[in-house]
Design a protein around this motif. Structure first.
Motif, PDB file in Angstrom:
ATOM      1  N   LEU A   1     -11.408   5.255  19.969  1.00 60.19           N
ATOM      2  CA  LEU A   1     -10.962   5.954  21.680  1.00 60.19           C
ATOM      3  C   LEU A   1     -10.434   5.537  23.063  1.00 60.19           C
ATOM      4  N   ASN A   2      -8.829   5.463  23.284  1.00 58.94           N
ATOM      5  CA  ASN A   2      -9.026   5.745  24.263  1.00 58.94           C
ATOM      6  C   ASN A   2      -9.688   5.975  25.779  1.00 58.94           C
ATOM      7  N   GLU A   3      -9.587   5.671  26.819  1.00 63.50           N
ATOM      8  CA  GLU A   3     -10.171   6.250  27.426  1.00 63.50           C
ATOM      9  C   GLU A   3     -10.359   7.849  28.464  1.00 63.50           C
ATOM     10  N   ALA A   4      -9.351   7.882  28.134  1.00 62.11           N
ATOM     11  CA  ALA A   4      -8.500   9.375  28.425  1.00 62.11           C
ATOM     12  C   ALA A   4      -8.994  10.500  27.216  1.00 62.11           C
ATOM     13  N   THR A   5      -8.761   9.999  25.542  1.00 62.27           N
ATOM     14  CA  THR A   5      -8.824  11.012  24.742  1.00 62.27           C
ATOM     15  C   THR A   5     -10.452  10.941  24.705  1.00 62.27           C
TER      16      THR A   5
END
Length: 141
Positions: A127-131
């Motif tokens: 997952l990307n950091e924001a997600t």
């Protein structure tokens, strides 16, 4: 530095969440799994922008039956464009809980892949950091 208001749906169907693997060569988080969403256009309401982004990125057949504002967040990100150009952008994220009546998704070239993921399996994805932060705030991670 340019500023963007980003509408971000957390789309759920029968307990699973819709996640999208970003294209390797563009976007804010190339090659990582993310929620869909994008920037508001001039003259759009928040809901119009959210529904447009869902249609553009996930197709006309995905039917969203419920939309509820959940939270907001901001940060500064570097966006990579298909031509390799990079831009630093201040982003204000408006995040919504959404329910879909079906799982019919036709994704555009912003994504390599999409899939419905159970809450128990979300942490296994890159997952990307924001997600990742969003699912932590939701108590799923």
């Amino acid at each position: 530095m340019r500023q963007r208001i980003i509408v971000c749906p957390i789309i759920k169907n029968n307990g699973d969440y819709l996640l999208c693997k970003m294209a390797d060569d563009r976007g804010v988080f190339p090659g990582q799994w993310a929620l869909s969403g994008g920037g508001m256009e001039p003259g759009e309401t928040i809901e119009e922008a959210l529904r447009r982004e869902i249609r553009e990125e996930l197709g006309e057949e995905l039917r969203i039956t419920e939309i509820a504002p959940w939270t907001f967040r901001d940060d500064i990100r570097v966006k990579t464009y298909p031509d390799g150009r990079k831009e630093k952008i201040y982003m204000l994220y408006l995040i919504f809980d959404c329910i879909s009546a079906n799982r019919q998704v036709t994704f555009n070239d912003e994504f390599q892949e999409v899939k419905w993921v159970s809450p128990n399996d979300i942490g296994q994805l890159d997952l990307n950091e924001a997600t990742r932060m969003t699912f932590k705030q939701k108590g799923i991670l």
